[in-house]
Design a protein around this motif. Structure first.
Motif, PDB file in Angstrom:
ATOM      1  N   MET A   1       0.867  -1.257  -0.185  1.00 47.46           N
ATOM      2  CA  MET A   1       0.046   0.079  -0.017  1.00 47.46           C
ATOM      3  C   MET A   1       0.874   1.285  -0.117  1.00 47.46           C
ATOM      4  O   MET A   1       0.607   2.125  -0.700  1.00 47.46           O
ATOM      5  N   ILE A   2       1.978   1.126   0.867  1.00 49.76           N
ATOM      6  CA  ILE A   2       2.732   2.334   0.612  1.00 49.76           C
ATOM      7  C   ILE A   2       3.579   2.606  -0.540  1.00 49.76           C
ATOM      8  O   ILE A   2       3.759   3.993  -0.861  1.00 49.76           O
TER       9      ILE A   2
ATOM     10  N   LEU B   1      -9.520   3.042  -1.221  1.00 54.44           N
ATOM     11  CA  LEU B   1      -8.682   4.297  -0.550  1.00 54.44           C
ATOM     12  C   LEU B   1      -8.411   5.185  -1.194  1.00 54.44           C
ATOM     13  O   LEU B   1      -8.305   6.367  -0.717  1.00 54.44           O
TER      14      LEU B   1
ATOM     15  N   GLN C   1     -11.070   7.558  -1.053  1.00 53.34           N
ATOM     16  CA  GLN C   1     -11.057   8.157   0.361  1.00 53.34           C
ATOM     17  C   GLN C   1      -9.844   9.243   0.560  1.00 53.34           C
ATOM     18  O   GLN C   1     -10.170  10.210   1.223  1.00 53.34           O
TER      19      GLN C   1
ATOM     20  N   MET D   1      -4.305  19.055  18.433  1.00 52.58           N
ATOM     21  CA  MET D   1      -4.331  18.393  17.076  1.00 52.58           C
ATOM     22  C   MET D   1      -5.448  17.585  16.838  1.00 52.58           C
ATOM     23  O   MET D   1      -6.305  17.479  15.985  1.00 52.58           O
TER      24      MET D   1
ATOM     25  N   SER E   1     -10.088  15.405  14.665  1.00 51.94           N
ATOM     26  CA  SER E   1     -11.251  14.482  15.138  1.00 51.94           C
ATOM     27  C   SER E   1     -12.666  15.050  15.079  1.00 51.94           C
ATOM     28  O   SER E   1     -13.669  14.737  14.530  1.00 51.94           O
TER      29      SER E   1
ATOM     30  N   SER F   1       0.826  20.670   9.179  1.00 53.16           N
ATOM     31  CA  SER F   1       1.653  19.716   8.508  1.00 53.16           C
ATOM     32  C   SER F   1       0.472  18.619   7.893  1.00 53.16           C
ATOM     33  O   SER F   1       0.844  17.963   6.893  1.00 53.16           O
ATOM     34  N   ILE F   2      -0.376  18.169   8.975  1.00 56.55           N
ATOM     35  CA  ILE F   2      -1.214  17.024   8.570  1.00 56.55           C
ATOM     36  C   ILE F   2      -2.072  17.523   7.080  1.00 56.55           C
ATOM     37  O   ILE F   2      -2.173  16.645   6.201  1.00 56.55           O
TER      38      ILE F   2
ATOM     39  N   LEU G   1     -13.450   5.719  11.529  1.00 51.99           N
ATOM     40  CA  LEU G   1     -12.155   6.717  11.801  1.00 51.99           C
ATOM     41  C   LEU G   1     -12.671   7.826  12.522  1.00 51.99           C
ATOM     42  O   LEU G   1     -12.010   8.279  13.570  1.00 51.99           O
TER      43      LEU G   1
ATOM     44  N   LEU H   1     -11.162   8.531  16.219  1.00 51.74           N
ATOM     45  CA  LEU H   1     -10.414   9.856  16.635  1.00 51.74           C
ATOM     46  C   LEU H   1     -11.158  10.500  17.854  1.00 51.74           C
ATOM     47  O   LEU H   1     -10.356  11.178  18.673  1.00 51.74           O
TER      48      LEU H   1
ATOM     49  N   GLU I   1      -9.784   0.035   5.444  1.00 48.95           N
ATOM     50  CA  GLU I   1      -8.535   0.137   4.720  1.00 48.95           C
ATOM     51  C   GLU I   1      -7.783   1.370   5.321  1.00 48.95           C
ATOM     52  O   GLU I   1      -6.496   1.561   5.262  1.00 48.95           O
ATOM     53  N   LEU I   2      -8.321   2.635   5.405  1.00 53.09           N
ATOM     54  CA  LEU I   2      -8.046   3.865   5.657  1.00 53.09           C
ATOM     55  C   LEU I   2      -7.139   3.832   6.963  1.00 53.09           C
ATOM     56  O   LEU I   2      -6.018   4.123   7.236  1.00 53.09           O
TER      57      LEU I   2
ATOM     58  N   ASP J   1      -6.126   1.055   8.408  1.00 52.22           N
ATOM     59  CA  ASP J   1      -4.854   0.166   8.399  1.00 52.22           C
ATOM     60  C   ASP J   1      -3.944   1.085   7.719  1.00 52.22           C
ATOM     61  O   ASP J   1      -2.518   0.882   8.270  1.00 52.22           O
ATOM     62  N   PHE J   2      -3.915   1.796   6.670  1.00 51.36           N
ATOM     63  CA  PHE J   2      -2.917   2.574   5.732  1.00 51.36           C
ATOM     64  C   PHE J   2      -2.324   3.512   7.135  1.00 51.36           C
ATOM     65  O   PHE J   2      -1.047   3.653   6.969  1.00 51.36           O
ATOM     66  N   ILE J   3      -3.263   4.407   7.702  1.00 45.15           N
ATOM     67  CA  ILE J   3      -2.605   5.371   8.594  1.00 45.15           C
ATOM     68  C   ILE J   3      -1.841   4.366   9.650  1.00 45.15           C
ATOM     69  O   ILE J   3      -0.650   5.126  10.136  1.00 45.15           O
TER      70      ILE J   3
ATOM     71  N   GLU K   1      -0.184   1.623   9.249  1.00 43.15           N
ATOM     72  CA  GLU K   1       1.037   1.337   8.767  1.00 43.15           C
ATOM     73  C   GLU K   1       1.995   2.355   8.556  1.00 43.15           C
ATOM     74  O   GLU K   1       3.293   2.061   8.533  1.00 43.15           O
ATOM     75  N   LEU K   2       1.641   3.561   8.208  1.00 41.44           N
ATOM     76  CA  LEU K   2       2.642   4.658   8.183  1.00 41.44           C
ATOM     77  C   LEU K   2       3.044   5.064   9.404  1.00 41.44           C
ATOM     78  O   LEU K   2       4.190   5.706   9.664  1.00 41.44           O
TER      79      LEU K   2
ATOM     80  N   LEU L   1       2.182  15.398  12.358  1.00 42.61           N
ATOM     81  CA  LEU L   1       1.864  14.127  11.502  1.00 42.61           C
ATOM     82  C   LEU L   1       2.053  12.920  12.283  1.00 42.61           C
ATOM     83  O   LEU L   1       1.373  12.208  12.014  1.00 42.61           O
TER      84      LEU L   1
ATOM     85  N   ASN M   1       1.950  12.270  15.707  1.00 45.57           N
ATOM     86  CA  ASN M   1       1.309  12.348  16.743  1.00 45.57           C
ATOM     87  C   ASN M   1      -0.236  11.497  16.013  1.00 45.57           C
ATOM     88  O   ASN M   1      -0.677  10.865  16.757  1.00 45.57           O
ATOM     89  N   PHE M   2      -0.524  12.153  14.962  1.00 47.08           N
ATOM     90  CA  PHE M   2      -1.916  11.742  14.436  1.00 47.08           C
ATOM     91  C   PHE M   2      -1.591  10.269  13.983  1.00 47.08           C
ATOM     92  O   PHE M   2      -2.686   9.424  14.486  1.00 47.08           O
ATOM     93  N   PHE M   3      -0.571   9.776  13.181  1.00 53.11           N
ATOM     94  CA  PHE M   3      -0.482   8.422  12.803  1.00 53.11           C
ATOM     95  C   PHE M   3      -0.435   7.573  13.828  1.00 53.11           C
ATOM     96  O   PHE M   3      -0.758   6.507  13.918  1.00 53.11           O
TER      97      PHE M   3
ATOM     98  N   ALA N   1      -1.438   7.991  16.887  1.00 56.72           N
ATOM     99  CA  ALA N   1      -2.720   7.774  17.801  1.00 56.72           C
ATOM    100  C   ALA N   1      -3.648   6.544  17.206  1.00 56.72           C
ATOM    101  O   ALA N   1      -3.940   5.834  17.711  1.00 56.72           O
TER     102      ALA N   1
END
Lengths: 510, 532
Positions: free
Chosen positions: A1-2, A59, A62, A216, A221, A263-264, B11, B15, B55-56, B58-60, B62-63, B268, B270-272, B274
């Motif tokens: 995926m990456i 994905l 999304q 953040m 959220s 940055s996000i 998601l 969050l 999937e979303l 999982d992707f986040i 994974e990173l 970024l 911190n978000f991933f 979490a």
């Protein structure tokens, strides 16, 4: 995926690095990266070197939506409108008329060309609304300097964004079978609740002193949860984006949220545009013509319309022209709306919009400087707004104050019984001159026409505290016998010396 | 027409719950990572089972790990530990060997198999870098001797961990010989990537980052692309993505831009992260979480106390004071979040079961519960135990480096300010965001920190409140207002707006430099001459 995402980021970074001297905006480069990565991947896949999808298809959608929605959410949180500004009402009127005419023209033409209702709406939408994406940095700087056209651009962008969101919300709610009139009613109710809640949220933030990580999380959220909830409740995602954004406008919390999410946002915007690049296809010849026509409309005809409306409202040609130059791209809200409407339109129509969007952004990026040059060389002979000037019938042996800032305002005391005329491009400062009963002209000191208008040739002296070297040079080069009282580079030493003395005293005084 | 779901409600729920719990955690002194794990437990099979596969998410997730390791690398500054590197090296190596051996013995005695005990011991790491560093920063203890020992130990532990992660990512190994070959391969390839990233970083710093640092967006995208390049390379070479992330961060971490980069990457990450930790909570069900609860309690009792005793002994052995040894040791008694990271990776590769990951998760949750308070109140606890443990008092002098004057920005007023500041103060530091100005300061031999003073961490980096004077040349009213309220020391600002100057003075600014006044005087003098 990456793999796909990582490659797209690397290709974008290379493109940004290669084009860094050309000052190309990043968004078209992201789209191009997506196109390149997708093309290369498909080629190798067809040759049998690779297997599977570059990204999961669900994905990808999304990414596109979340990134674009995030961008619009972020833009909404930055909404600031100063109703006290003189330009607010004029901007509102100009926005309404330009939007209405542009939308009717483009959507009508699309309907005439036998495109369906949704397609015509999307084209009309693209033609009607400008973007605050490209110009935002520059405009804020000029608005901060109180240039009247900076104010106009900022106000027009605000009203157009607001109109765009409301129109998109209304169309999506009415057109889609899953929602109806009541859902629009609920959406409007939620918007009002959000506007009321934002102050409570800000008070809580101040009282409980949230940490950076919590801020953040609060921002992201709120955006994700309210948007997802809106969709789940059948209110359309756009309602959620709007409501969540409104919770943070014009408050300290909003400022902190933007700082923490910056940055996000950058990450997801890049991801969204890469993904858009991977899904768009080359449109048919007819749609390529439509894209070209849209770009021409947005970059030439719509600014001309705006220029006309502003001129009719009394703004001089230069002000109207520069304000119109700041409204020559397709809005990011158009892209988001098109994404939401994707199930109802073909990929070709979507690709047409994206192509026009990216091209308009590139043109807008370059048009700022070129546009000014064109004006000075071809259109510099123009009339001044009679309501924003006061000038004696005969103007000779007078003092010209070029730029009515704090420094030059103090100088007028030394010129009692002399004829003084003030030139400034800020409405506020011109009002101040009017209040002090001084002759005045609302005009740019960088424009030849302004100087001719104040009869610089027969002036006794020209006084300016301008700090821009180009402006100083321009004044120095004026062909006149008038004395020129300016703050030049060589004066900086004297200024520094005086500042140093004061600082030394202050630091030594415990 | 029904529109497909563009943002998964799962998601949103995840969050929002994470936000609420993180808020509670931060107000009760707990690390937010605890809140994220509990979020996963509440929303997953252990709790209400509201969030399933996405999937979303999982992707986040994974990173998340490569990003976390990238941030860890970015924050590693070898220069700060050069003076105590050899002592810290011995302490860290001693701690790793003794702690891992003890963790193995405890796991094996508790009935886990030989290989499982070995893997569990690799995953049982005491000392959580992000939490400990954050708490020490908040308490302003990063520059004390105990703080520096802890951070140095954590850095070496992190390097060990990266090797462990790479090892676990390989999956099955067939015997001791294979273990050795794998380790040699991992270390060799890692060294290769490290060399490549080190020299690559020098080149991009010179050729690209300098040009782009004025454009924050482009600067950030270059950084992310750098991370992804090494993640892909590392993955391609059969190492873990995490090692690529770590080495990419480590190479950029030694550049002068590193603090600014860190501040851009942190939100970024911190978000991933979490979502990653919530994801760990989501993968567990109640049975798996509590299947080894008794074993987890026994292991905590033995390993947490031994972590303290071993580290106390090691620091003391290196000749540090009782207080330094006590505080340095008590700060590292919690299980690291990397235990879960390593555990999750080991589970993915079939080396341990979900129940064993539950064992590690329980250890993490429980040790965090009390250890954060141990760090928070380390001083008070030391005072209580001082009489018992203190044999020979040798005062621990904080080696914090404070500056006399801090100058933010290096603007056109530099030539006005610098000679005066230099004539009054000895030790001056600049906080500079413009890379060209930074290079100038570097060539002039000035002290400087590269970064934006709007970031609180950058302000902490130069200990503003300890300085005699802070001078802001940024001409940013919002920043000046924030500083005038935050600072307890003398503050000098620059502005061209007279009303802003008045407001700053009212709020307590010691002096406001207004260039306008001086210019006005000169303009008036010139006019007077003309009028004469």
């Amino acid at each position: 995926m990456i793999l796909g995402i990582a490659t797209a980021f690397i290709v974008s970074a290379v493109l940004i690095a290669v084009t860094r001297k050309l000052d190309v905006p990043e968004i078209p480069l992201y789209i191009l990266s997506g196109i390149l990565v997708s093309f290369v991947y498909n080629y190798f896949d067809a040759e049998g070197f690779l297997g599977g999808e570059l990204y999961g298809e669900g994905l990808l959608e999304q990414f596109v939506f979340v990134g674009m929605a995030f961008l619009v959410f972020f833009s909404i949180t930055k909404f600031v409108i100063d109703n006290g500004r003189e330009t607010a009402l004029d901007s509102f009127k100009a926005s309404i008329w330009v939007t209405l005419i542009s939308f009717t023209l483009v959507a009508g033409l699309a309907g005439y060309m036998e495109y369906g209702l949704v397609e015509s709406f999307v084209f009309g939408f693209a033609g009607a609304f400008g973007s605050s994406l490209v110009n935002v940095g520059l405009v804020r700087e000029e608005a901060r300097e109180n240039h009247i056209y900076g104010w106009l651009i900022e106000d027009i962008n605000f009203y157009q964004d607001l109109l765009a969101l409301l129109l998109a919300l209304a169309f999506i709610n009415f057109y889609t079978g899953s929602t109806n009139f009541y859902s629009l009613f609920i959406a409007l109710g939620l918007i009002l609740i959000a506007l009321a809640l934002r102050k409570i949220l800000n008070t809580l933030f101040k009282r409980y002193d949230f940490e950076e990580e919590i801020i953040m999380l609060l921002g992201i959220s709120t955006f994700v949860f309210i948007t997802a909830l809106s969709e789940t409740l059948g209110l359309t995602a756009l309602t959620g984006v709007l409501v969540s954004g409104l919770l943070f406008i014009n408050t300290e919390l909003g400022f902190e949220v933007r700082e923490r999410l910056s940055s996000i946002k950058d990450f997801f915007i890049a991801l969204a545009f890469f993904s858009i690049g991977t899904i768009i296809k080359i449109p048919s010849n007819q749609l390529l013509l439509v894209a070209t026509a849209l770009v021409i409309f947005v970059t030439i005809i719509r600014p001309l319309l705006l220029l006309t409306f502003l001129s009719v409202q009394g703004y001089d040609l230069r002000t109207s022209y520069l304000a119109a130059l700041g409204n020559n791209e397709i809005s990011e809200i158009t892209v988001l709306t098109t994404i939401i409407l994707l199930p109802l339109i073909t990929n070709e129509i979507f690709s047409t919009i994206i192509l026009a969007f990216a091209t308009s952004i590139i043109i807008a990026n370059f048009s700022e400087n070129i546009g000014k040059q064109i004006f000075e060389s071809k259109l510099s002979d123009y009339e001044f707004d009679p309501e924003k000037q006061s000038r004696p019938s005969e103007l000779t042996n007078h003092y010209i104050i070029a730029g009515f800032d704090d420094k030059t305002q103090q100088i007028t005391n030394q010129l009692e019984n002399e004829t003084i005329i003030v030139i400034d491009y800020s409405l506020e400062r011109i009002k101040e001159a009017e209040k002090q009963q001084l002759y005045h002209v609302l005009g740019d000191i960088n424009s030849k026409q302004t100087w001719n208008h104040v009869n610089f040739k027969e002036a006794k002296a020209i006084i300016s505290a301008a700090s821009n070297p180009q402006t100083i040079q321009k004044i120095k080069k004026l062909d006149t016998k008038a004395k020129k009282i300016l703050l030049e580079e060589k004066d900086q030493d004297k200024v520094n010396k005086r500042l140093a003395e004061k600082l030394k005293q202050a630091l030594k005084n415990e | 027409m029904v529109f497909s779901s563009l943002v998964p409600i799962e998601l949103g729920l995840l969050l929002f719950t994470a936000f609420i719990l993180a808020l509670v955690a931060s107000k009760t002194g707990q690390p937010t990572i605890m809140a994220y794990i509990v979020t996963g437990l509440i929303l997953g099979p252990v709790g209400f089972n509201l969030v399933g596969d996405s999937e979303l998410i999982d992707f986040i997730g994974e990173l998340g790990l490569p990003l976390l390791l990238f941030l860890v690398g970015l924050e590693m500054k070898f220069d700060a530990f050069r003076s105590i590197f050899s002592q810290v090296g011995k302490i860290a190596m001693g701690q790793i060997i003794s702690q891992q051996s003890l963790a193995f013995l405890v796991a094996y005695s508790l009935g886990f198999g030989l290989l499982e005990s070995f893997i569990l011991s690799l995953c049982t790491i005491f000392g959580a870098t992000p939490i400990v560093v954050k708490m020490l920063t908040d308490k302003k203890e990063t520059s004390t001797t105990a703080g520096r020992i802890d951070i140095g130990t954590l850095i070496i532990q992190d390097i060990f961990l990266v090797v462990v992660l790479a090892f676990l990512a390989v999956g099955s190994v067939s015997g001791p010989g294979d273990v050795l070959t794998t380790l040699v391969r991992i270390i060799g390839l890692s060294a290769l990537i490290a060399i490549l990233s080190y020299f690559g970083a020098k080149i991009i710093e010179k050729e690209i980052l300098g040009d782009l640092s004025g454009n924050k967006h482009a600067f950030f995208i270059q950084t992310v692309a750098w991370l992804f390049f090494f993640v892909l390379l590392s993955d391609y070479l059969g190492l873990s993505k995490e090692i690529g992330g770590f080495l990419a961060g480590l190479s950029l971490g030694q550049l002068p831009y590193s603090i600014e980069l860190t501040e851009k990457v942190r939100p970024l990450t911190n978000f991933f992260i979490a979502i990653f930790f919530a994801g760990i909570g989501l993968t567990l069900d109640a049975n798996q979480l509590f299947i080894y609860w008794k074993e987890a309690l026994i292991a905590i009792a033995i390993l947490s106390s031994s972590a303290f005793l071993v580290l106390y002994g090691l620091i003391k052995w290196q000749g540090f004071s009782t207080e330094t040894s006590f505080k340095g040791a008590i700060n590292l008694t919690m299980v690291s979040e990397f235990s879960l990271v390593a555990g999750a990776l080991a589970m993915q590769n079939g080396l341990i079961t979900a129940g064993m990951l539950g064992y590690l998760t329980l250890m993490k949750l429980i040790t965090n519960g009390y250890a954060t308070y141990l760090i928070q109140y380390n001083d008070k606890i030391y005072q209580k135990f001082k009489k018992i443990i203190k044999q020979n008092e040798d005062a621990d002098e904080a080696e914090k480096h404070d500056f006399d004057a801090v100058i933010l920005g290096n603007s056109r007023l530099d030539e006005v300010i610098r000679p005066i500041v230099d004539s009054i103060y000895e030790d001056v530091v600049f906080v500079e965001y413009d890379p060209h100005e930074m290079r100038k300061l570097e060539s002039e031999g000035e002290n400087f920190v590269f970064g934006d003073p709007r970031h609180p961490h950058i302000r902490e980096e130069v200990s503003m409140n300890s300085a005699n004077v802070v001078i802001s040349l940024e001409e940013d009213f919002d920043l000046d207002l924030l500083l005038v309220e935050e600072l307890e020391t003398k503050f000098v600002a620059v502005t061209e707006d007279r009303s802003e100057a008045e407001m700053l003075k009212d709020k307590g600014a010691h002096h406001v430099i207004i260039e306008d006044y001086a210019k006005e005087e000169i303009l008036k003098e010139k006019l007077e001459e003309v009028l004469k």
